[in-house]
Design a protein around this motif. Structure first.
Motif, mmCIF file in Angstrom:
data_model
loop_
_atom_site.group_PDB
_atom_site.id
_atom_site.type_symbol
_atom_site.label_atom_id
_atom_site.label_comp_id
_atom_site.label_asym_id
_atom_site.label_seq_id
_atom_site.Cartn_x
_atom_site.Cartn_y
_atom_site.Cartn_z
ATOM 1 N N PHE A 1 32.015 27.458 42.122
ATOM 2 C CA PHE A 1 31.840 26.896 40.789
ATOM 3 C C PHE A 1 33.066 27.132 39.916
ATOM 4 C CE2 PHE A 1 29.789 25.343 37.114
ATOM 5 C CZ PHE A 1 30.069 26.199 36.073
ATOM 6 N N ARG A 2 33.621 28.309 39.987
ATOM 7 C CA ARG A 2 34.784 28.616 39.144
ATOM 8 C C ARG A 2 35.849 29.341 39.952
ATOM 9 N NH1 ARG A 2 31.178 31.934 36.416
ATOM 10 N NH2 ARG A 2 31.443 30.697 34.527
ATOM 11 N N MET A 3 37.060 29.145 39.549
ATOM 12 C CA MET A 3 38.188 29.889 40.093
ATOM 13 C C MET A 3 39.042 30.333 38.924
ATOM 14 S SD MET A 3 39.186 27.741 43.547
ATOM 15 C CE MET A 3 40.190 29.054 44.257
ATOM 16 N N GLY A 4 39.515 31.533 38.997
ATOM 17 C CA GLY A 4 40.295 32.057 37.889
ATOM 18 C C GLY A 4 41.422 32.938 38.371
ATOM 19 N N TRP A 5 42.287 33.246 37.437
ATOM 20 C CA TRP A 5 43.397 34.163 37.684
ATOM 21 C C TRP A 5 43.325 35.313 36.696
ATOM 22 C CZ3 TRP A 5 46.677 33.691 41.762
ATOM 23 C CH2 TRP A 5 46.725 32.465 42.416
ATOM 24 N N PHE A 6 43.503 36.502 37.213
ATOM 25 C CA PHE A 6 43.615 37.703 36.413
ATOM 26 C C PHE A 6 44.918 38.386 36.808
ATOM 27 C CE2 PHE A 6 39.359 38.191 34.506
ATOM 28 C CZ PHE A 6 38.693 37.180 35.173
ATOM 29 N N ARG A 7 45.365 39.288 35.982
ATOM 30 C CA ARG A 7 46.564 40.034 36.331
ATOM 31 C C ARG A 7 46.416 41.479 35.912
ATOM 32 N NH1 ARG A 7 51.083 37.604 32.057
ATOM 33 N NH2 ARG A 7 50.352 38.764 30.211
ATOM 34 N N GLN A 8 47.166 42.328 36.585
ATOM 35 C CA GLN A 8 47.157 43.743 36.259
ATOM 36 C C GLN A 8 48.559 44.301 36.387
ATOM 37 O OE1 GLN A 8 44.350 46.136 38.490
ATOM 38 N NE2 GLN A 8 44.308 47.666 36.876
ATOM 39 N N ALA A 9 49.061 44.805 35.283
ATOM 40 C CA ALA A 9 50.363 45.447 35.253
ATOM 41 C C ALA A 9 50.186 46.950 35.471
ATOM 42 C CB ALA A 9 51.046 45.181 33.914
ATOM 43 N N PRO A 10 51.229 47.634 35.910
ATOM 44 C CA PRO A 10 51.124 49.080 36.153
ATOM 45 C C PRO A 10 50.673 49.824 34.900
ATOM 46 C CG PRO A 10 53.134 48.225 37.118
ATOM 47 C CD PRO A 10 52.545 47.112 36.321
ATOM 48 N N GLY A 11 49.649 50.648 35.071
ATOM 49 C CA GLY A 11 49.169 51.445 33.957
ATOM 50 C C GLY A 11 48.305 50.705 32.962
ATOM 51 N N LYS A 12 47.999 49.442 33.250
ATOM 52 C CA LYS A 12 47.197 48.650 32.323
ATOM 53 C C LYS A 12 45.934 48.149 33.016
ATOM 54 C CE LYS A 12 50.993 47.083 29.395
ATOM 55 N NZ LYS A 12 51.634 45.898 28.754
ATOM 56 N N GLU A 13 44.974 47.754 32.211
ATOM 57 C CA GLU A 13 43.749 47.204 32.762
ATOM 58 C C GLU A 13 43.972 45.759 33.222
ATOM 59 O OE1 GLU A 13 40.526 49.760 30.090
ATOM 60 O OE2 GLU A 13 40.640 47.582 29.908
ATOM 61 N N ARG A 14 43.100 45.339 34.105
ATOM 62 C CA ARG A 14 43.149 43.953 34.553
ATOM 63 C C ARG A 14 42.786 43.035 33.393
ATOM 64 N NH1 ARG A 14 40.635 42.495 40.322
ATOM 65 N NH2 ARG A 14 42.023 44.254 40.731
ATOM 66 N N GLU A 15 43.552 41.954 33.210
ATOM 67 C CA GLU A 15 43.300 41.037 32.107
ATOM 68 C C GLU A 15 43.174 39.610 32.602
ATOM 69 O OE1 GLU A 15 46.371 40.488 29.159
ATOM 70 O OE2 GLU A 15 47.986 40.657 30.634
ATOM 71 N N PHE A 16 42.390 38.863 31.869
ATOM 72 C CA PHE A 16 42.164 37.457 32.170
ATOM 73 C C PHE A 16 43.408 36.640 31.867
ATOM 74 C CE2 PHE A 16 40.095 33.506 32.589
ATOM 75 C CZ PHE A 16 40.400 32.725 31.486
ATOM 76 N N VAL A 17 43.694 35.675 32.736
ATOM 77 C CA VAL A 17 44.829 34.782 32.529
ATOM 78 C C VAL A 17 44.342 33.352 32.262
ATOM 79 C CG1 VAL A 17 46.895 33.765 33.553
ATOM 80 C CG2 VAL A 17 46.352 36.181 33.964
ATOM 81 N N ALA A 18 43.622 32.790 33.229
ATOM 82 C CA ALA A 18 43.153 31.415 33.106
ATOM 83 C C ALA A 18 42.055 31.173 34.121
ATOM 84 C CB ALA A 18 44.291 30.418 33.321
ATOM 85 N N ALA A 19 41.241 30.148 33.868
ATOM 86 C CA ALA A 19 40.166 29.814 34.793
ATOM 87 C C ALA A 19 39.819 28.349 34.667
ATOM 88 C CB ALA A 19 38.928 30.665 34.519
ATOM 89 N N VAL A 20 39.192 27.837 35.711
ATOM 90 C CA VAL A 20 38.701 26.466 35.706
ATOM 91 C C VAL A 20 37.319 26.501 36.327
ATOM 92 C CG1 VAL A 20 39.892 25.962 37.880
ATOM 93 C CG2 VAL A 20 39.179 24.095 36.385
ATOM 94 N N SER A 21 36.365 25.777 35.733
ATOM 95 C CA SER A 21 34.988 25.840 36.202
ATOM 96 C C SER A 21 34.322 24.483 36.144
ATOM 97 C CB SER A 21 34.192 26.842 35.355
ATOM 98 O OG SER A 21 34.068 26.368 34.032
#
Length: 122
Positions: free
Chosen positions: A28-48
């Motif tokens: 149903f949906r696909m998305g991208w998240f990212r995580q930099a060193p020392g940081k929490e995972r964050e939302f980037v973009a998604a399509v649903s």
């Protein structure tokens, strides 16, 4: 559902990269998240959507990044332009099966890829 990302790498600031993610089944949906060193995972973009695609972006990236999905809904692409050093992170593809809202919520995703490194040099 298995997800495989590709397209990461090293790029200079101001450059572009295109990430790809292929799923082993329709979702149903696909998305991208990212995580930099020392940081929490964050939302980037998604399509649903099963029939019509709705796109969502993190505010800080919506002017530079574009997400797209193929008609079979098994591949997602993230075009990243005007990259900045602060975009350096491991980028993860994620897929969700439930037709719910909240595409920026990692808990709405059932499957995750292994991640691909994006490094932007200054």
């Amino acid at each position: 559902v298995l997800l495989v990302e590709s397209g990461g790498g090293l790029v200079q600031a101001g450059g572009s990269l295109r990430l790809s993610c292929v799923a082993s089944a329709r979702t149903f949906r696909m998305g991208w998240f990212r995580q930099a060193p020392g940081k929490e995972r964050e939302f980037v973009a998604a399509v649903s959507g099963w029939n019509f695609d709705y796109s969502y972006y993190a505010d800080s990236m919506k002017d530079r990044f574009t997400i797209a999905r193929d008609n079979a809904k098994i591949m997602a692409y993230l075009q990243m332009n005007s990259l900045k050093p602060e975009d350096t992170a491991v980028y993860y593809c994620a897929a969700g099966l439930r037709p719910t809202s909240g595409s920026d919520n990692p808990h709405e995703y059932d499957y995750w890829g292994q991640g691909t490194q994006v490094t932007v040099s200054s």
